[in-house]
Design a protein around this motif. Structure first.
Motif, short mmCIF file in Angstrom:
data_model
loop_
_atom_site.label_atom_id
_atom_site.label_comp_id
_atom_site.label_asym_id
_atom_site.label_seq_id
_atom_site.Cartn_x
_atom_site.Cartn_y
_atom_site.Cartn_z
N LEU A 25 -11.37 7.79 -32.68
CA LEU A 25 -10.63 6.93 -31.77
C LEU A 25 -11.32 5.57 -31.65
O LEU A 25 -12.55 5.48 -31.69
N TRP A 62 -8.78 4.58 -24.97
CA TRP A 62 -8.20 5.54 -24.03
C TRP A 62 -8.40 5.12 -22.57
O TRP A 62 -7.86 5.74 -21.67
N GLU A 76 -8.71 15.84 -22.24
CA GLU A 76 -9.73 14.82 -22.49
C GLU A 76 -9.26 13.98 -23.67
O GLU A 76 -8.47 14.44 -24.50
N PRO A 77 -9.72 12.73 -23.80
CA PRO A 77 -9.30 11.91 -24.94
C PRO A 77 -9.64 12.54 -26.28
O PRO A 77 -8.89 12.37 -27.26
N ARG A 135 -7.03 14.33 -28.48
CA ARG A 135 -6.07 13.66 -29.36
C ARG A 135 -6.39 13.90 -30.83
O ARG A 135 -5.52 13.83 -31.69
N ASP A 174 -4.10 17.94 -27.87
CA ASP A 174 -3.11 17.05 -27.28
C ASP A 174 -1.71 17.40 -27.74
O ASP A 174 -0.77 17.50 -26.94
N PRO A 201 -11.58 9.95 -17.58
CA PRO A 201 -10.65 9.95 -18.72
C PRO A 201 -9.91 11.27 -18.89
O PRO A 201 -8.80 11.29 -19.44
N GLU A 228 -5.84 11.53 -19.14
CA GLU A 228 -5.14 12.26 -20.20
C GLU A 228 -4.16 13.27 -19.62
O GLU A 228 -3.06 13.46 -20.15
#
Length: 597
Positions: free
Chosen positions: A99, A104, A164-165, A168, A214, A246, A250
């Motif tokens: 990422l 995010w 959580e990011p 993803r 995700d 974060p 999410e």
């Protein structure tokens, strides 16, 4: 239940095909001025709570329209700055492989806008509009029916989304279940490894699931939304660390944001999970000398959720009651058992082994004590044991619900009867230190007052247990629905590796997705492809139907649902389908609200 839900109820086994990303459908115009879109809480036959978040202190305008309202009901709702939701230095500096750094993160400030709308008509549809700066969001909701005037109700239960990011880009280990002999090779460099990856878990290489966390959660939520439920029960572990901002970003991105908008039209009934007390990279559970990360973590849960009052302001949101027509949902907090306990309290030669069991124990977590928590400034812990404030409240609610002839469903996080990771008591050699067995102390109450089902998570299993302590044939069904979108664990094993036999520590288990639903793989160009079965992300659908005539007044159908990934010969996910497992349970309810058998 909304009309679309009644139509859908006639075809529970129907496949629903999904593909691609899920985007909000309820909003109109730009949503840039909303940090979190309006979401629904505390449903009743007279009203509902609407909450949203922004990054500025500008007040918003809430307008509700529908039957019984002359013209419209318009309210200006100011924003309250919540500093407990600010990012920490560690969060701003975090790097997540795959990422773009900081991509995010949202704005620095969180302003909460919330309004409890009451005085509405039971079982009635309303529309609402929130105007915030230059943005407008249009949504809808339906008030709960009364206990006397209803036809059908649909609830959905799921747990352990642990957002959580990292979710993803992260695909979780996919523990093998029955029929796993036909799986593709989990060797490094194999066809599956090249597409989805494999990993070593407890000394055994296993496949990674073909969807990211995700994707799994969002497709799960999309299936739920298409079923038009009346309310959604989230039984804890909503985020991968309650103290990790974060993670909350999410969660709402998937439920009231760019990734999905389920909660803008369906109210959420959340429960405290163990992860809601965890600070993640902000100190975890802290240290014995400083449990402030736990205090900060729980404060974020309280910031986002406003449950009905329970009579004890210090325990607000921890446990509460919601009556949705003839159904009473009791939400309990299973996180603080007294006296405190820990695995280290038992000498090696005192620890249980195998399937030995001497009692449930008193505490569901060894990570912090009440004394340590309160020394750090925390004031909201609620003991769940006999004689506690929460216990007394729960018994009173059960008695009142039974006297009113209500159908009772209970939810809390730590599953009492489990074949999984958290199914062993604190004095067992294989304990996780977070076992759910202490919540078994509630079973005599549940059986005495005729609870129909208890919903939990925690072991990240999909499991049903049945407990009939007095042997009269009418007991309580217990579910672990920890398959929202995070881990995909299987049953606990006798040894340290996944190739040893299942421990079978839970004698009350009647069904698990990983052991009861055999994986069926078929060859395609030499690469096995899953055709059916196995454990997947999913949820429990709870349909309550009113019966006319006879001794029974209602029928509850509990259907375990999974979101099945359809693969092509290249092992690429082409779509996902709504499928149901074979363990559908039907419970008839008598005129007193009790299960009849």
């Amino acid at each position: 239940m909304r009309q679309s839900g009644r139509l859908a109820a006639a075809g529970v086994a129907t496949l629903i095909l999904l593909a691609g990303a899920v985007a909000p459908a309820g909003g109109a115009g730009s949503a840039d001025d909303f940090r979190v879109l309006p979401y629904l809480q505390s449903p009743s036959s007279e009203g509902i709570r609407i909450t949203w978040f922004t990054e500025t202190d500008e007040p918003g305008r809430l307008t509700v329209r529908g039957p019984g309202i002359r013209g419209s009901l318009t309210t200006e709702v100011g924003g309250e700055l919540l500093p407990e939701l600010a990012y920490t230095d560690a969060e701003r500096a975090q790097q997540i492989p795959g990422l773009e750094p900081g991509s995010w993160l949202l704005g620095a400030d969180n302003y909460k806008h919330t309004e409890l709308i009451d005085g509405l008509r039971p079982g009635t549809r309303y529309t609402y509009t929130v105007e915030q700066d230059g943005s407008t969001f249009r949504g809808r909701f339906e008030t709960a029916p009364t206990a006397d005037d209803w036809r059908q109700i649909r609830l959905i239960a799921l747990s352990d989304s642990e957002t959580e990011p990292l979710g993803r880009v992260q695909k979780r280990e996919w523990a093998p279940g029955a029929g796993a002999d036909g799986r593709p090779s989990a060797a490094a460099g194999s066809a599956w490894d090249q597409v989805h990856g494999t990993t070593t878990l407890s000394g055994t290489r296993v496949l990674r699931y073909p969807l990211t966390e995700d994707e799994g959660l969002r497709r799960n939520l999309a299936v739920i939304e298409q079923r038009s439920p009346d309310a959604v029960l989230f039984t804890g572990d909503l985020v991968q660390g309650g103290g990790y901002q974060p993670g909350w970003d999410e969660f709402f991105r998937s439920t009231a944001g760019a990734g999905g908008d389920l909660l803008t039209s369906v109210p959420i009934l959340p429960a405290f999970g163990n992860w809601e007390s965890f600070g993640a990279l902000n100190g975890g559970y802290g240290t014995p000398d400083d449990r402030s990360p736990v205090v900060r973590s729980r404060a974020k849960f309280h910031a986002y959720f406003d449950g009905p009052a329970n009579g004890t302001p210090a325990h607000q949101d921890n446990y509460y009651r919601v009556d949705y027509g003839p159904v009473t949902v009791l939400t309990l907090d299973s996180n603080n058992g007294q006296p405190d306990d820990a695995a280290a309290n038992y000498a090696a030669d005192e620890k249980l082994t195998g399937r030995e069991y001497t009692g449930p124990g008193t505490d569901t977590q060894e990570n912090f004590t009440r004394e340590q928590y309160e020394a750090a400034g925390g004031t909201d812990l609620s003991d769940f044991g006999p004689g506690s404030v929460q216990w007394t409240w729960a018994e009173r609610q059960l008695a009142e619900a039974r006297a009113a002839g209500q159908i009772v469903v209970v939810q809390f996080h730590h599953v009492p009867y489990s074949s999984g990771e958290h199914g062993l008591p604190m004095n067992h050699a294989l304990t996780s230190g977070q076992g759910g067995t202490p919540m078994r102390v509630y079973h005599p109450l549940f059986e005495r007052y005729g609870v129909a089902a208890v919903i939990s998570g925690h072991s990240e299993m999909f499991e049903r247990s049945f407990v009939d302590e007095d042997g009269d044939g009418t007991g309580v069904h217990y579910y672990d629905v920890g398959v929202a979108g995070d881990g995909l664990r299987g049953v606990r094993r006798e040894g340290a590796t996944l190739d040893t036999a299942p421990l079978r520590y839970n004698p009350f288990s009647r069904w698990t997705a990983d052991q009861s639903e055999t994986e069926r793989w078929v060859a395609g160009d030499g690469v096995p492809r899953l055709e059916a079965g196995g454990k997947h992300y999913g949820h429990l659908e709870i349909d309550v139907e009113r019966l006319r005539g006879g001794d029974e007044i209602a029928r509850i159908t509990l259907t375990p649902v999974h979101v099945f990934p359809v693969l092509d010969d290249d092992l690429t996910v082409t779509r996902t389908e709504r499928r149901t497992y074979g363990d559908q349970i039907v419970i008839d309810i008598g005129s007193d609200g009790r299960p009849t058998g």
